[in-house]
Design an enzyme around this catalytic site. Structure first.
Site, PDB file in Angstrom:
ATOM      1  N   LYS A 125       0.749  -1.221   0.056  1.00 48.00           N
ATOM      2  CA  LYS A 125       0.092  -0.004   0.169  1.00 48.00           C
ATOM      3  C   LYS A 125       1.140   1.251  -0.056  1.00 48.00           C
ATOM      4  O   LYS A 125       2.193   1.307   0.107  1.00 48.00           O
ATOM      5  CB  LYS A 125      -1.017  -0.024   1.347  1.00 48.00           C
ATOM      6  CG  LYS A 125      -1.893  -1.199   1.190  1.00 48.00           C
ATOM      7  CD  LYS A 125      -2.838  -1.161  -0.039  1.00 48.00           C
ATOM      8  CE  LYS A 125      -3.826  -0.361   0.006  1.00 48.00           C
ATOM      9  NZ  LYS A 125      -4.851  -0.781  -1.327  1.00 48.00           N
TER      10      LYS A 125
ATOM     11  N   HIS B  87      16.784  -3.059   1.246  1.00 49.16           N
ATOM     12  CA  HIS B  87      17.635  -4.306   0.852  1.00 49.16           C
ATOM     13  C   HIS B  87      17.811  -4.998   1.900  1.00 49.16           C
ATOM     14  O   HIS B  87      17.720  -4.668   3.216  1.00 49.16           O
ATOM     15  CB  HIS B  87      19.128  -3.423   0.654  1.00 49.16           C
ATOM     16  CG  HIS B  87      19.955  -4.548   0.289  1.00 49.16           C
ATOM     17  ND1 HIS B  87      20.845  -4.849  -0.797  1.00 49.16           N
ATOM     18  CD2 HIS B  87      20.679  -5.499   1.328  1.00 49.16           C
ATOM     19  CE1 HIS B  87      21.528  -5.833  -0.808  1.00 49.16           C
ATOM     20  NE2 HIS B  87      21.892  -6.278   0.202  1.00 49.16           N
TER      21      HIS B  87
ATOM     22  N   ASN C 132      16.905  -2.137   8.153  1.00 46.90           N
ATOM     23  CA  ASN C 132      17.986  -3.165   7.612  1.00 46.90           C
ATOM     24  C   ASN C 132      19.136  -2.985   8.334  1.00 46.90           C
ATOM     25  O   ASN C 132      20.101  -3.819   8.129  1.00 46.90           O
ATOM     26  CB  ASN C 132      18.123  -3.247   6.094  1.00 46.90           C
ATOM     27  CG  ASN C 132      18.655  -2.080   5.439  1.00 46.90           C
ATOM     28  OD1 ASN C 132      19.091  -0.890   6.184  1.00 46.90           O
ATOM     29  ND2 ASN C 132      18.697  -2.098   4.304  1.00 46.90           N
TER      30      ASN C 132
END
Length: 190
Positions: free
Chosen positions: A61, A68, A86
């Site tokens: 959405k 990554h 991340n």
């Protein structure tokens, strides 16, 4: 990229690995090196970084950030403004590289509620349901219902999305489940 992919004129799709039947809406950005499966829906202002992998029939959405090392399975729902991370130790003066980042897995058919934040290095289980506004800081078992900050398990959900009773039977569709090490799985007695 397949000719069967719809890309809104104001979207930026740099990846050649976007599957047939996928729709990419206004102001979304899919970087080169990102992989997006078939029949996905990528909403306005979503950002998918190189090194991210989305399975087939994933709905992303508006306003989502997928970095990554995030791997999203088939048939996953990513609600509005969901944010993944991340890098657990982001510092400007001591920058890390992709080799330092932890991968995150969202298993097939999971649903992530609006405005949830998913920290790196965790697994969200198959058919799990993360409530809106949750901050997920640890692994989520298959079929678990999790919400809050930090996210805590509040029960179990059926494949259909309904919350299960204490007997692990769905009142909406009648499916029954058994507890396993990884979460729940459907009973063989169906």
């Amino acid at each position: 990229m397949s000719e069967e992919v719809f890309v809104h004129p104001s979207a930026l799709v740099e990846s050649d690995e976007v599957g047939a039947g996928t729709y990419v809406w206004a102001f979304a950005h899919i970087m080169k090196g990102a992989i997006v499966g078939e029949n996905c829906k990528i909403g306005d202002h979503a950002f998918i970084e190189s090194g991210a992998v989305l399975g087939d029939r994933v709905t992303v959405k508006n306003g989502c950030l997928i970095w990554h090392g995030v791997h999203i399975g088939d048939d996953v729902f990513v609600g509005p403004n969901v944010v993944f991370t991340n890098d657990l130790t982001p510092r400007v003066r001591h920058q890390t590289t992709a080799e330092d980042w932890l991968e995150t897995e969202v298993a097939e058919r999971a649903s992530l509620g609006a405005n949830s934040t998913i920290l790196s290095g965790i697994r969200i289980g198959r058919n799990a349901f993360v409530g809106a506004g949750s901050v997920v800081t640890r692994d989520v078992p298959d079929h678990a219902l999790v919400f809050g900050n930090p996210g805590r398990q509040s029960g179990w959900v059926c494949d259909c999305g309904s919350k299960l009773g204490d007997d692990l039977v769905c009142s909406a569709c009648g499916c029954s489940y058994e507890e396993t090490v990884r979460g729940l799985h459907e009973s063989a007695s169906q």
